[in-house]
Design an enzyme around this catalytic site. Structure first.
Site, PDB file in Angstrom:
ATOM      1  N   GLY C  42       0.846  -1.195   0.000  1.00 11.13           N
ATOM      2  CA  GLY C  42       0.000   0.000   0.000  1.00 11.13           C
ATOM      3  C   GLY C  42       0.876   1.237   0.000  1.00 11.13           C
ATOM      4  O   GLY C  42       2.012   1.206  -0.490  1.00 11.13           O
ATOM      5  N   LEU C  43       0.339   2.327   0.533  1.00  9.75           N
ATOM      6  CA  LEU C  43       1.109   3.571   0.505  1.00  9.75           C
ATOM      7  C   LEU C  43       2.436   3.413   1.214  1.00  9.75           C
ATOM      8  O   LEU C  43       3.480   3.813   0.701  1.00  9.75           O
ATOM      9  CB  LEU C  43       0.300   4.693   1.149  1.00  9.75           C
ATOM     10  CG  LEU C  43      -0.886   5.184   0.324  1.00  9.75           C
ATOM     11  CD1 LEU C  43      -1.573   6.329   1.036  1.00  9.75           C
ATOM     12  CD2 LEU C  43      -0.428   5.630  -1.053  1.00  9.75           C
ATOM     13  N   ALA C  44       2.420   2.826   2.410  1.00 13.42           N
ATOM     14  CA  ALA C  44       3.662   2.711   3.168  1.00 13.42           C
ATOM     15  C   ALA C  44       4.599   1.691   2.520  1.00 13.42           C
ATOM     16  O   ALA C  44       5.757   2.002   2.227  1.00 13.42           O
ATOM     17  CB  ALA C  44       3.353   2.321   4.607  1.00 13.42           C
ATOM     18  N   GLY C  45       4.091   0.498   2.258  1.00 20.30           N
ATOM     19  CA  GLY C  45       4.943  -0.558   1.712  1.00 20.30           C
ATOM     20  C   GLY C  45       5.389  -0.269   0.293  1.00 20.30           C
ATOM     21  O   GLY C  45       6.561  -0.465  -0.058  1.00 20.30           O
ATOM     22  N   HIS C 266     -15.627   5.818  11.943  1.00 18.97           N
ATOM     23  CA  HIS C 266     -15.808   6.947  11.022  1.00 18.97           C
ATOM     24  C   HIS C 266     -17.278   7.350  11.008  1.00 18.97           C
ATOM     25  O   HIS C 266     -18.141   6.496  10.812  1.00 18.97           O
ATOM     26  CB  HIS C 266     -15.356   6.535   9.628  1.00 18.97           C
ATOM     27  CG  HIS C 266     -15.137   7.702   8.729  1.00 18.97           C
ATOM     28  ND1 HIS C 266     -16.167   8.507   8.320  1.00 18.97           N
ATOM     29  CD2 HIS C 266     -14.015   8.212   8.183  1.00 18.97           C
ATOM     30  CE1 HIS C 266     -15.673   9.460   7.542  1.00 18.97           C
ATOM     31  NE2 HIS C 266     -14.372   9.304   7.439  1.00 18.97           N
ATOM     32  N   SER C 284     -16.861  10.065   2.051  1.00 20.98           N
ATOM     33  CA  SER C 284     -15.737  10.889   2.494  1.00 20.98           C
ATOM     34  C   SER C 284     -16.150  11.931   3.516  1.00 20.98           C
ATOM     35  O   SER C 284     -17.190  12.564   3.428  1.00 20.98           O
ATOM     36  CB  SER C 284     -15.122  11.603   1.303  1.00 20.98           C
ATOM     37  OG  SER C 284     -14.240  12.594   1.770  1.00 20.98           O
ATOM     38  N   ARG C 331     -13.554  12.874  14.234  1.00 24.23           N
ATOM     39  CA  ARG C 331     -14.331  11.666  13.953  1.00 24.23           C
ATOM     40  C   ARG C 331     -14.896  11.002  15.200  1.00 24.23           C
ATOM     41  O   ARG C 331     -16.058  10.615  15.235  1.00 24.23           O
ATOM     42  CB  ARG C 331     -13.447  10.672  13.204  1.00 24.23           C
ATOM     43  CG  ARG C 331     -13.132  11.181  11.826  1.00 24.23           C
ATOM     44  CD  ARG C 331     -12.163  10.281  11.113  1.00 24.23           C
ATOM     45  NE  ARG C 331     -12.025  10.773   9.740  1.00 24.23           N
ATOM     46  CZ  ARG C 331     -11.212  10.248   8.838  1.00 24.23           C
ATOM     47  NH1 ARG C 331     -10.457   9.211   9.169  1.00 24.23           N
ATOM     48  NH2 ARG C 331     -11.147  10.736   7.624  1.00 24.23           N
ATOM     49  N   HIS C 402     -13.343   2.064  10.827  1.00 23.91           N
ATOM     50  CA  HIS C 402     -12.678   2.589   9.648  1.00 23.91           C
ATOM     51  C   HIS C 402     -11.169   2.438   9.690  1.00 23.91           C
ATOM     52  O   HIS C 402     -10.528   2.201   8.673  1.00 23.91           O
ATOM     53  CB  HIS C 402     -13.040   4.065   9.523  1.00 23.91           C
ATOM     54  CG  HIS C 402     -12.393   4.762   8.378  1.00 23.91           C
ATOM     55  ND1 HIS C 402     -12.504   4.307   7.086  1.00 23.91           N
ATOM     56  CD2 HIS C 402     -11.613   5.860   8.309  1.00 23.91           C
ATOM     57  CE1 HIS C 402     -11.817   5.107   6.294  1.00 23.91           C
ATOM     58  NE2 HIS C 402     -11.259   6.034   7.010  1.00 23.91           N
ATOM     59  N   ARG C 436      -7.390   9.259  15.030  1.00 25.04           N
ATOM     60  CA  ARG C 436      -6.706   9.826  13.875  1.00 25.04           C
ATOM     61  C   ARG C 436      -7.570  10.901  13.246  1.00 25.04           C
ATOM     62  O   ARG C 436      -8.783  10.725  13.114  1.00 25.04           O
ATOM     63  CB  ARG C 436      -6.410   8.731  12.848  1.00 25.04           C
ATOM     64  CG  ARG C 436      -5.681   9.236  11.622  1.00 25.04           C
ATOM     65  CD  ARG C 436      -5.328   8.103  10.687  1.00 25.04           C
ATOM     66  NE  ARG C 436      -6.495   7.464  10.097  1.00 25.04           N
ATOM     67  CZ  ARG C 436      -7.221   7.984   9.109  1.00 25.04           C
ATOM     68  NH1 ARG C 436      -6.912   9.163   8.607  1.00 25.04           N
ATOM     69  NH2 ARG C 436      -8.262   7.334   8.626  1.00 25.04           N
TER      70      ARG C 436
END
Lengths: 275, 251, 638
Positions: C42-45, C266, C284, C331, C402, C436
């Site tokens: 994903g974004l990190a990996g 969420h 969103s 949230r 979420h 978060r």
């Protein structure tokens, strides 16, 4: 110890992948490259069809006019006519061979067919390109046999006392043929001694089944071009989304013009307007 | 609602496949197509039978995993939706539904409805990127991007790589997929440096994978869950011609 | 177990600089000698794999999806925060840092969060250079929007598909490295265990999902970027494949699991419509820029058509309770407000679990075309799922699971307590504390992958003796045998119940007892119910077929088996944290007005659990959170 230079001077060496051959292998052999060639040759053939149709419209002018035009093409152009014919043949063969090749590759791209496959927005014209193309090929061959080589059907005098009858009778007399017998298209001559294209066309389209063949094939040509022209414009990257409808309209307009022009001649002969 | 499902079953890449028929009951219109298959799978598992393999993940139409040919249409009858976004209210109660995997030579069936779309990854690997390393990039606002260009890039960048374009194409062509990436990067100033090479390399990769050619049927556009337009294919062709011309002039 | 956060010295804003100044580097020619195993793309990996490969390391990347492009980061909609202050509205690195710390209810590590805020600006530059089509103003400059928990506009976005575009950017960078031969990619490959030898992570054991083959890979470092565990709840906004297996198995090999009870609900999801549902769809948070949240004041109005309820009879809950943040309250706060009014029987829609999100005012003010341009795809999505037109009547929304702030414990270097095991993105616990803020997950994933790990991993390699083991070593074979044993065990139960049934039941137990609010009793009940469910699972689960091909039931059962153990850990953490903070709301600890009541004196720490064996409770360790710069205050959005 060898005295040969490690990197001897000699003819110019091209780096690998930069030869014209490599260019062709990359760009022309790809599906997009081949499709661009099919589109380009198709558009050039459309150009020929327009010229062909416009020339033939001289039928409406006078026998003199079209016969003179035909004489010009066949004799005054000299060897150029063979260049043109060769070019046309090359266009036709390229168009056909590449289209078939792509189609075969596309078939191989789906080795297992779907049990059911529906289309959503593909037009009938698009789906039948191959078949309309094949029929147009057969028609082209027939057309050449018919009017260029005069091998399919001879002319005979049917309706009394008109231009065609006069021409046929003239030939019968000249060749000592019995009245009523048929005359080859290519033997028809006008007063100036030129090949009488006008009489030949009238003779051709007076025969019902020949007219029918021509009409049917003109419809198929219309169908083929209505997709072909706009698809070629898109293939050549010329029209985007906004102008796609315009390209479709242009395709129909050009195809329609060719259709109307060609069919007008057949219809005029039938209606007795051209005789 | 109840349905009769005719589903393709195939044990592995090489085994011959066949259609299998299952009756399913107790479906509501709010269920998604995949939730219906879930229900069927639970039933099969209770009977000690193997579940139907199918790719799915996000179930909101963005990951591009799901890939079912439903009644002869990629992702089913709903325009602009992936299979996971297709709800059973789109079908008539009692209908027979035929479910097949994507059938494209470049997407071999792995099992049942699951296919290998590695070909798409390899196409991207051949040039579907801007060659920048991490770090050392200029400020995000250094190069203004006209809004229409950004919108044009975004319209194409929405591609989820599901393969419906190739699955729906009568020629099994993936040109819409290729053109979406070429169109996305080509619309932005950052993508200009490699624009010609990208078009050339990605088309070559597309052909290498054995996809067919594009004849502008437009079936891809109709099947695309993101409704990506065939105008990008036109753009790709134009980039490709430019690339060919450039190669002639500049070597 | 020692939990040394290894935070660099110096004042907060200088810590990252000091780290970079003092770090050890690997010679460019030596980089290729180091092999890095990256699990998850994903974004990190994806960002980490691409960046490390660009630097010259040998990278092996693994994902269970059929392509790295399908990692669940792709589903993130709203945007990504960065302290660019392009809007000239008072933003700064400090403010982003402070908002994130405060949003996390003062339960995050200051130094990590400050670094996150610092590198946030580089992320935007990087992504723009990659060709991410961020929204632009007409002048061609980058556009921003507001997001929950912040009073500045610092969120960059690509329509409603920011996660997709950022992931494709990382995926493309990764693809470029695969093409260059720097990364070897293994799709449809699931990590099933971690191999630790002499206290160092030496490699992983994976199962190739198509062939069923179990194989070991040895490396000099293992990077886990395997995402969160929201799917424990069965119904969540996560993708079906999201699971806790990689991090949980690492936990069982000695990695500490921190704050598992910090889960994020969420507020803007489409409510549940029936039992069949397999997932919940998020709308969103950006919708709250223009939508107003309300319920009827009077429970008897609940059944009425929303447009027939006059303004005077509506309760705009967030505007009333939190006037300064209004509909953009964070949230956790917004979710609890929704739960509260539904508990008062003022909820709308099926089962009374929903509140309205109304765009009528925004449409009146800005016109429908403008709203359509901003949120068109979300409105379409809503209509597709609910068959309701949100331009004409308010949407119904309800909170859903979420994101999970908890994860494997990591130090400042993103290394877990096991040497050589690094954890990135949602899989770690570090940056979001107990809650978060919106548009921060993408920021953290990319920060970790692009701008943190390339530095800290190099430092690790340069300061540790290279000592790679062979994947044929007996230690690897032993772990392989355990993995194969678990697979065989699942196949040999021969029961009659699909794993999904257990998953659904587990999810219900967790949601009811350790969901939006928790009590001592509910946490205890959860623990005992999970144990019962787990026992039943191993006696009655149905996993037909074999282990030597693509077996979707087997994959699912393995993941559910881990959730059945992990759920207990989460409930235990929730039980032991006797305070309310962020997403963790214990009913016993609240102010009279229903706001969460922290216990800073006893709980300003991260709780990190150490596995002690299947039959023993885990040990709870504490990493004290030292607030040197920020003073924890009552978190108020009023």
């Amino acid at each position: 110890m060898s005295t040969a230079a490690i990197n001897p001077k000699g003819p110019r060496v091209y780096p690998a992948g930069q030869s014209p051959r490599a260019w062709a292998d990359t760009y022309l052999a790809s599906t997009v490259g081949q499709k661009i060639l099919v589109g380009t040759t198709g558009l050039l053939l459309v150009g020929f069809l327009i010229g062909h149709m416009v020339g033939n419209l001289k039928m409406f002018s006078s026998p003199e006019s079209i016969n003179k035009y035909a004489y010009f093409l066949k004799h005054d152009l000299g060897a150029l006519i063979w260049v043109a014919r060769g070019g046309l043949l090359a266009l036709f063969v390229t168009h056909l061979v590449l289209a078939l090749r792509l189609r075969l590759a596309a078939r191989a791209a789906r080795p297992v067919p779907y049990r059911v496959m529906k289309t959503a927005q593909a037009t009938l014209q698009a789906k039948t390109m191959l078949w309309t193309g094949v029929v147009i090929l057969a028609f082209t061959v027939y057309h050449l046999l018919h009017f260029t080589l005069g091998l399919v059907h001879p002319a005979s005098a049917a309706a009394p006392d008109d231009y065609l009858t006069q021409r046929v009778n003239l030939q019968q007399a000249e060749r000592n043929l019995s009245p009523g017998s048929a005359v080859n298209y290519l033997d028809l001559k006008d007063d100036a001694g030129r090949h009488d294209v006008y009489a030949m066309v009238v003779a051709g389209f007076r025969t019902p089944y020949i007219s029918a063949i021509y009409l049917v094939c003109q419809v198929l040509l219309l169908v083929h071009l209505s997709h072909g022209i706009q698809s070629s414009l898109q293939t050549l990257g010329l029209v985007g989304k906004r102008f796609t409808p315009a390209a479709v309209a242009l395709g129909w307009a050009v195809a329609g013009t060719i259709f109307v022009g060609n069919v007008a001649i057949v219809a005029a002969v039938w209606a007795g307007y051209v005789k | 609602m109840k349905f009769t499902l005719h589903i393709w079953r195939q044990a592995n890449r090489t085994a011959p496949g066949r259609m299998e028929t299952h009756a399913i009951d107790g479906i509501t219109g709010d269920m998604s197509f995949l939730e219906m298959i879930d229900l069927l799978n639970e039933k099969l598992l209770r009977e000690g039978k193997e579940a139907i393999a199918f790719d799915h993940d996000c179930r909101e139409g963005i990951c591009g995993s799901c890939s079912m040919m439903i009644d002869g249409q990629a992702h089913g009858p709903e325009r602009g939706a992936a299979t996971c976004q297709l709800h059973m209210r789109s079908f008539a109660d009692g209908a027979d539904i035929i479910v097949e995997p994507w059938r494209v030579g470049a997407f071999p069936v792995i099992r049942d409805l699951s296919v290998d779309r590695g070909a798409f990854d390899r196409i991207i690997q051949s040039g579907g990127y801007v060659s920048v390393n991490t770090g050392g990039t200029p400020d995000g606002n250094a190069l203004p991007v006209p809004k229409p260009h950004q919108e044009r890039a975004m319209d194409a960048a929405e591609c989820i790589g599901c393969g419906a374009c190739a699955a729906a194409c009568p020629n099994a062509s993936a040109m819409l997929f290729v053109s979406a990436k070429v169109g996305h990067l080509g619309a932005l100033p950052q993508g200009q440096a490699e624009r010609s090479e990208r078009a050339k390399n990605m088309v070559a990769a597309h052909d290498r994978e054995g996809f067919g050619h594009c004849t502008f049927y437009g079936e891809c556009e109709a099947a695309c869950p993101k409704s990506i337009s065939t105008e990008y294919i036109t753009q790709l062709n134009s980039d490709y011609l430019a690339s060919a011309a450039k190669a002639v002039v500049k070597g | 177990m020692k939990l040394d956060a290894r935070v660099p010295s110096g004042p907060l804003p200088q810590k990252w600089e000091n780290f970079k100044k003092d770090q050890k580097l690997v010679n460019p020619a030596n980089k290729r000698k180091f092999r890095v195993l990256v699990v998850g793309t994903g974004l990190a990996g994806g960002a980490a794999a691409a960046t490390l490969a660009e630097l010259g390391y040998e990278v092996l990347a693994f994902c269970f999806q059929d392509s790295p492009r399908r990692a669940h980061s792709i589903a993130a909609q709203g945007g990504i925060n960065a302290a660019k202050n392009y809007q000239n509205d008072g933003d700064s690195v400090w403010r982003l840092f402070y908002d994130t710390i405060k949003g996390g209810d003062f339960r995050a590590r200051e130094s990590n969060v400050h670094r996150l805020a610092e590198v946030s600006v580089n992320i935007i530059d990087q992504c723009v250079a990659q060709g991410v089509p961020f929204a632009r103003e007409y002048g061609g400059l980058l556009e921003n929007r507001s997001f929950g928990g912040a009073q500045v506009s610092r969120t960059f976005y690509c329509r409603g598909q920011t996660g997709q575009q950022l992931l494709l950017g990382a995926y493309q960078a990764l693809s470029r490295q695969i093409h260059a031969g720097q990364v070897k990619m293994f799709p449809r490959t699931e990590m099933l265990d971690l191999v630790v030898i002499d206290g160092r992570a030496r490699g992983i054991v994976v199962r190739h999902l198509e062939s069923g083959k179990v194989e070991s890979f040895a490396g000099d470092a293992v990077l886990l970027a395997t995402g969160g565990y929201s799917n424990l709840y069965y119904l969540s906004t996560n993708a079906q494949g999201c699971n806790v297996t990689a991090t949980y198995r690492a936990y069982k090999r000695g990695a500490a699991f921190a704050n598992p009870c910090y889960t994020q609900i969420h507020p803007t999801c489409i409510p549940v419509s029936g039992d069949h549902q397999s997932k919940l769809t998020l709308m969103s948070e950006s919708l709250r820029n223009d939508g107003r949240v309300w319920v009827p004041k009077d429970p008897t109005d609940v059944g009425k058509h929303p447009n027939d309820i006059p303004d005077a009879n509506r309760d705009y809950i967030l505007e009333r309770l939190y006037p300064s943040y209004g509909n953009l309250a964070p949230r956790d706060v917004s979710s609890r407000a929704a739960k509260r009014v539904c508990d008062e029987h003022r909820g709308v829609g099926p089962g009374g679990r929903g509140v309205y999100l109304d765009f009528a005012d925004a449409i009146r003010r800005q016109g429908e075309p403008k709203i359509r341009a901003k949120y068109g795809n979300l409105f379409d999505m809503y209509q597709r799922i609910t068959a309701e037109n949100a331009y004409q009547r308010p949407m119904r929304i309800y909170p859903a699971l979420h994101y999970t702030m908890g994860g494997l414990w990591v130090d400042y270097h993103l290394m877990s307590n096991i040497d050589g095991l690094f954890v990135l993105g949602e899989a770690n616990f570090s940056d979001h504390g107990a809650n978060r803020l919106g548009a921060s997950a993408l920021m953290q994933g990319l920060a970790d992958g692009y701008f943190v790990i390339p530095y800290t991993l190099g430092n690790y390699f340069a300061s540790t003796k290279q000592d790679r083991r062979s994947a044929d070593a007996s230690e690897f074979k032993a772990v392989e045998a355990e993995v194969t044993g678990q697979v065989k065990r699942l196949l040999s139960v021969n029961g009659k119940r699909p794993a999904s049934e257990f998953h659904r039941e587990l999810g219900k137990v967790i949601w009811d007892n350790v969901g939006m609010s928790r009590t001592k009793q509910s946490c205890e009940a959860a623990v005992s119910k999970i144990r019962g469910l787990r026992e039943e699972f191993w006696q009655t689960v149905s996993v037909p077929g074999t282990a030597d091909n693509l077996n979707v039931a087997l994959e699912r059962a393995g993941r559910v088996a881990d959730f059945l153990e992990f759920g207990e850990l989460l409930a235990t953490d929730a039980l032991l944290r006797n305070e309310s903070c962020g997403g963790h709301f214990r009913e016993e600890y609240q102010y009279p007005d229903g706001e969460a009541k922290r216990d800073d004196e006893h709980y300003t720490h991260a709780a990190a659990f150490e596995y002690q064996g299947d039959d023993k409770p885990p040990t709870r360790h504490q990493e004290p959170l030292n607030y040197e710069t920020v003073k924890p205050a009552v978190r108020s959005y009023k």
